[in-house]
Design a protein around this motif. Structure first.
Motif, short mmCIF file in Angstrom:
data_model
loop_
_atom_site.label_atom_id
_atom_site.label_comp_id
_atom_site.label_asym_id
_atom_site.label_seq_id
_atom_site.Cartn_x
_atom_site.Cartn_y
_atom_site.Cartn_z
N VAL A 34 45.00 48.71 43.06
CA VAL A 34 45.52 49.12 41.76
C VAL A 34 45.87 50.61 41.81
O VAL A 34 44.99 51.48 41.84
N GLY A 35 47.18 50.87 41.84
CA GLY A 35 47.69 52.24 41.79
C GLY A 35 48.56 52.41 40.55
O GLY A 35 48.52 51.57 39.64
N PRO A 36 49.36 53.46 40.48
CA PRO A 36 50.15 53.73 39.28
C PRO A 36 51.02 52.56 38.81
O PRO A 36 51.08 52.28 37.61
N HIS A 37 51.69 51.86 39.74
CA HIS A 37 52.58 50.77 39.33
C HIS A 37 51.80 49.58 38.77
O HIS A 37 52.19 48.96 37.77
N GLY A 70 32.38 50.81 39.26
CA GLY A 70 32.36 51.73 38.14
C GLY A 70 33.30 51.35 37.01
O GLY A 70 33.93 50.29 37.02
N PRO A 71 33.41 52.24 36.01
CA PRO A 71 34.19 51.95 34.80
C PRO A 71 35.66 51.64 35.06
O PRO A 71 36.24 50.79 34.39
N ALA A 72 36.29 52.35 36.03
CA ALA A 72 37.71 52.08 36.30
C ALA A 72 37.91 50.66 36.79
O ALA A 72 38.90 49.99 36.45
N VAL A 73 36.96 50.16 37.59
CA VAL A 73 37.03 48.77 38.06
C VAL A 73 36.86 47.82 36.88
O VAL A 73 37.58 46.82 36.75
N ALA A 74 35.90 48.12 36.00
CA ALA A 74 35.69 47.29 34.82
C ALA A 74 36.94 47.27 33.94
O ALA A 74 37.29 46.24 33.36
N GLU A 75 37.62 48.42 33.83
CA GLU A 75 38.87 48.47 33.06
C GLU A 75 39.91 47.53 33.66
O GLU A 75 40.58 46.78 32.94
N ASP A 115 44.82 56.41 38.92
CA ASP A 115 43.77 56.44 39.94
C ASP A 115 43.87 55.21 40.85
O ASP A 115 44.13 54.10 40.37
N LEU A 116 43.64 55.40 42.14
CA LEU A 116 43.64 54.28 43.07
C LEU A 116 42.29 53.56 42.99
O LEU A 116 41.23 54.16 43.17
N VAL A 117 42.34 52.27 42.71
CA VAL A 117 41.14 51.43 42.66
C VAL A 117 41.37 50.28 43.61
O VAL A 117 42.39 49.60 43.54
N GLN A 118 40.40 50.03 44.51
CA GLN A 118 40.61 49.02 45.53
C GLN A 118 39.30 48.33 45.89
O GLN A 118 38.24 48.67 45.38
N PHE A 119 39.42 47.36 46.82
CA PHE A 119 38.28 46.55 47.25
C PHE A 119 37.09 47.43 47.66
O PHE A 119 37.24 48.38 48.41
N PRO A 169 39.13 37.72 36.90
CA PRO A 169 38.55 38.46 38.03
C PRO A 169 37.10 38.06 38.29
O PRO A 169 36.40 38.73 39.05
N GLY A 170 36.65 36.98 37.63
CA GLY A 170 35.24 36.64 37.68
C GLY A 170 34.52 37.38 36.56
O GLY A 170 35.06 37.55 35.48
N GLY A 171 33.32 37.87 36.82
CA GLY A 171 32.59 38.61 35.80
C GLY A 171 33.13 40.02 35.62
O GLY A 171 33.75 40.59 36.52
N ILE A 172 32.88 40.59 34.46
CA ILE A 172 33.25 41.99 34.20
C ILE A 172 32.05 42.83 34.60
O ILE A 172 31.23 43.23 33.77
N ASP A 173 31.92 43.08 35.91
CA ASP A 173 30.72 43.74 36.42
C ASP A 173 30.99 45.11 37.03
O ASP A 173 30.07 45.76 37.53
N GLY A 174 32.24 45.55 37.02
CA GLY A 174 32.55 46.86 37.57
C GLY A 174 32.50 46.93 39.09
O GLY A 174 32.45 48.01 39.66
N ILE A 175 32.54 45.76 39.76
CA ILE A 175 32.52 45.70 41.22
C ILE A 175 33.82 45.06 41.70
O ILE A 175 34.12 43.92 41.36
N PHE A 176 34.59 45.78 42.49
CA PHE A 176 35.89 45.29 42.97
C PHE A 176 35.65 44.45 44.23
O PHE A 176 35.62 44.94 45.34
#
Length: 251
Positions: free
Chosen positions: A241-244, A194-199, A186-190, A211-218
């Motif tokens: 954050v993509g596949p690579h 949500g959970p994928a960002v927290a991951e 999954d593409l995760v970006q600025f 990354p600072g706090g684990i707050d789920g905010i990119f």
């Protein structure tokens, strides 16, 4: 990733922010300008002007780019509204949007696409519908004063998001997981939440990139940590954050 020309120094910071987001989305999609022309109904020369900061894209072009790249246009439309207010005190932007919106509609009708252009005067209503209720006023105010800053705007605009996540680091089948998401592509970006960002944040912390706090905010700190991870892994350093990048984080 494209080798972009430097944006004009005179470009308003709010317009620059929109253009940078559009460039990132276009790069990650792998589409060239010819493909964008075919898929969006806006000409190759128009996209060249939009992506080099010479013209402000109409809102419908922004929405079309999000559609063909498979992403939610809400954040881009919000950025566009702020940029339009700064572009020639709004008058030039509105005139340009009307003209180029008509051009795009004619092209789309020729391709039997059923998407109608959104008039510029309806953008505030679209934004209010997205934000819902009292949160809408807060979001519009933040877009004007502190657009998309990690510590203020993102946290407030996503007030419903959990304040923190707990990392549950474990290894399975040779890959690292943190208990928030099992995605590997999954593409995760600025600006995402949500959970994928927290991951991502948990895995960055495990790898030694805070990354600072684990707050789920990119936000900015997370993006900076992603770039450091990408540099170490010898990947394209784009802060997304993509596949690579997922593969490097889970390795």
């Amino acid at each position: 990733m494209s080798r972009w020309k430097a944006l004009p120094e005179s470009l308003d910071p709010q317009v620059r922010q929109l253009v940078v987001h559009l460039r990132r989305l276009k790069d990650h999609s792998g589409l060239n300008l010819k493909s964008l022309e075919a898929k969006t109904g806006y000409s190759r020369s128009s996209w060249e002007r939009y992506l080099n900061g010479r013209n402000l894209p109409p809102s419908q072009a922004v929405e079309e780019l999000a559609r063909v790249c498979g992403t939610d246009p809400t954040r881009l439309l919000a950025l566009h509204e702020v940029a339009a207010a700064c572009w020639g005190q709004g008058g030039q932007a509105a005139e340009q949007e009307g003209q180029e919106g008509r051009e795009g509609q004619e092209r789309r009708e020729g391709r039997e696409l059923l998407l109608a252009p959104v008039p510029a005067h309806r953008l505030p209503k679209r934004l209010l519908l997205v934000a819902a209720g009292a949160a809408a006023g807060a979001l519009v105010a933040l877009l004007v004063t502190e657009p998309w800053h990690e510590s203020v705007s993102l946290a407030t605009a996503h007030a419903g998001a959990p304040a923190s996540y707990t990392c549950h680091i474990h290894r399975k089948d040779g890959r690292w997981y943190a208990g928030q998401s099992t995605t590997r592509d999954d593409l995760v970006q600025f600006g995402d939440t949500g959970p994928a960002v927290a991951e991502v944040q948990c895995l960055l912390k495990r790898a030694g990139f805070s990354p600072g706090g684990i707050d789920g905010i990119f936000g900015e700190l997370t993006e900076r940590a992603v770039k450091r991870e990408q540099t170490q892994a010898k990947l394209v350093v784009d802060g997304m954050v993509g596949p690579h990048t997922w593969a490097a984080l889970r390795a």
